[in-house]
Design an enzyme around this catalytic site. Sequence first.
Site, PDB file in Angstrom:
ATOM      1  N   PRO A  88     -26.634  11.153 -96.695  1.00 36.29           N
ATOM      2  CA  PRO A  88     -27.997  11.380 -96.198  1.00 36.29           C
ATOM      3  C   PRO A  88     -28.159  10.938 -94.750  1.00 36.29           C
ATOM      4  O   PRO A  88     -29.094  11.323 -94.073  1.00 36.29           O
ATOM      5  CB  PRO A  88     -28.877  10.555 -97.147  1.00 36.29           C
ATOM      6  CG  PRO A  88     -27.972   9.673 -97.894  1.00 36.29           C
ATOM      7  CD  PRO A  88     -26.599  10.236 -97.838  1.00 36.29           C
ATOM      8  N   GLU A 115     -23.678   3.370-103.235  1.00 33.73           N
ATOM      9  CA  GLU A 115     -24.337   3.221-101.930  1.00 33.73           C
ATOM     10  C   GLU A 115     -23.487   3.808-100.808  1.00 33.73           C
ATOM     11  O   GLU A 115     -23.826   3.696 -99.642  1.00 33.73           O
ATOM     12  CB  GLU A 115     -24.581   1.729-101.653  1.00 33.73           C
ATOM     13  CG  GLU A 115     -25.498   1.058-102.677  1.00 33.73           C
ATOM     14  CD  GLU A 115     -26.825   1.791-102.808  1.00 33.73           C
ATOM     15  OE1 GLU A 115     -27.199   2.096-103.949  1.00 33.73           O
ATOM     16  OE2 GLU A 115     -27.453   2.076-101.768  1.00 33.73           O
ATOM     17  N   ARG A 157     -19.113  32.042 -98.173  1.00 34.53           N
ATOM     18  CA  ARG A 157     -19.685  33.390 -98.064  1.00 34.53           C
ATOM     19  C   ARG A 157     -19.514  33.948 -96.656  1.00 34.53           C
ATOM     20  O   ARG A 157     -19.686  35.141 -96.429  1.00 34.53           O
ATOM     21  CB  ARG A 157     -21.145  33.401 -98.456  1.00 34.53           C
ATOM     22  CG  ARG A 157     -22.071  32.625 -97.536  1.00 34.53           C
ATOM     23  CD  ARG A 157     -23.475  32.574 -98.114  1.00 34.53           C
ATOM     24  NE  ARG A 157     -24.125  33.871 -98.091  1.00 34.53           N
ATOM     25  CZ  ARG A 157     -24.735  34.382 -97.013  1.00 34.53           C
ATOM     26  NH1 ARG A 157     -24.728  33.712 -95.868  1.00 34.53           N
ATOM     27  NH2 ARG A 157     -25.339  35.552 -97.054  1.00 34.53           N
ATOM     28  N   ASP A 172     -28.857  37.125 -92.237  1.00 31.12           N
ATOM     29  CA  ASP A 172     -29.343  35.944 -92.970  1.00 31.12           C
ATOM     30  C   ASP A 172     -30.402  35.201 -92.161  1.00 31.12           C
ATOM     31  O   ASP A 172     -30.361  35.209 -90.927  1.00 31.12           O
ATOM     32  CB  ASP A 172     -28.187  34.940 -93.170  1.00 31.12           C
ATOM     33  CG  ASP A 172     -27.199  35.386 -94.220  1.00 31.12           C
ATOM     34  OD1 ASP A 172     -27.526  36.326 -94.967  1.00 31.12           O
ATOM     35  OD2 ASP A 172     -26.109  34.802 -94.267  1.00 31.12           O
TER      36      ASP A 172
HETATM   37  C1  LIG Z   1     -24.775  10.502-102.031  1.00 34.68           C
HETATM   38  O1  LIG Z   1     -24.961  11.619-101.134  1.00 34.68           O
HETATM   39  C2  LIG Z   1     -26.266  11.943-100.846  1.00 34.68           C
HETATM   40  O2  LIG Z   1     -27.210  11.357-101.360  1.00 34.68           O
HETATM   41  C3  LIG Z   1     -26.472  13.022 -99.876  1.00 34.68           C
HETATM   42  C4  LIG Z   1     -25.383  13.671 -99.269  1.00 34.68           C
HETATM   43  C5  LIG Z   1     -25.670  14.692 -98.348  1.00 34.68           C
HETATM   44  N1  LIG Z   1     -26.933  15.041 -98.034  1.00 34.68           N
HETATM   45  C6  LIG Z   1     -27.965  14.397 -98.605  1.00 34.68           C
HETATM   46  N2  LIG Z   1     -29.237  14.755 -98.237  1.00 34.68           N
HETATM   47  C7  LIG Z   1     -27.778  13.382 -99.540  1.00 34.68           C
END
Ligand SMILES: COC(=O)c1ccnc(N)c1
Length: 246
Positions: A88, A115, A157, A172
């Site tokens: 994230p 984590e 794709r 797209d």
């Molecule tokens: C554990 O990975 C995630 O929570 C993750 C990975 C890639 N993009 C996200 N928005 C979350």
Amino acid sequence: MRLDVITIFPEYLEPLNVSLVGKARARGQLDVRLHDLREWTHDKHHTVDDTPYGGGPGMVMKPDPWGEALDTVLASGEGEPVLVVPTPSGVPFTQQLAVELSAKPWLVFTPARYEGIDRRVIEEYGDRLDVREVSIGDYVLAGGEAPVLVMVEAIARLLPGVLGNAASHQDDSFAPGAMADLLEGPVYTKPPEWRGRTIPDVLLSGHHGKIARWRRDEAFRRTDRNRPDLIERADPAAFDKKDRDI
Ligand SMILES: COC(=O)c1ccnc(N)c1
């Protein structure tokens, strides 16, 4: 293209055996190899995580299994892959990044759980590989496996010959070029009338120029409604140029 995925849930990646990606694998356009991280653990519980230094909630994935797994995978291929780390806290995964990655001969995905992975793993391989920490959106998941499915589908794709109609991805949403900052407009197919709802007349006109302009207008309308953050970047002139290419 070769794709390796190292994960503690290889079964999560089963969807890579079906549909578009599955067919690309069957045709030899994609070489997908799944690896169970626990194969590189040496204790009876196959431990892959431990408590975080500095305290805090949750567990962190230990560096040793990842280092041994990555060393094994890297030794098994030609050249050097791009290491894609779903997180994230990564850079946004965009159509542009999908296009860039679709041109690479080898990608290795390292979806984490808990984590995340001990930072030293990213640093160790970042010293010698192109490592990309990538987020598929502003939300947190339990693991990086679903993001791998999303990214692999978006990348696969784009590979030559994977999509039936070559033009399919040029129009797209977000595709580089005229659609770069526009959402795709509405689409219709038979029957011409469904529950009293008909097709926009222009789509039945056979006039390609008018149809292209209608599609551009609808794309702008939908982008303005759903993604005002993109609309100022969209360039009608680029879209009009594509019209003329028709
Ligand atoms: C554990 O990975 C995630 O929570 C993750 C990975 C890639 N993009 C996200 N928005 C979350």
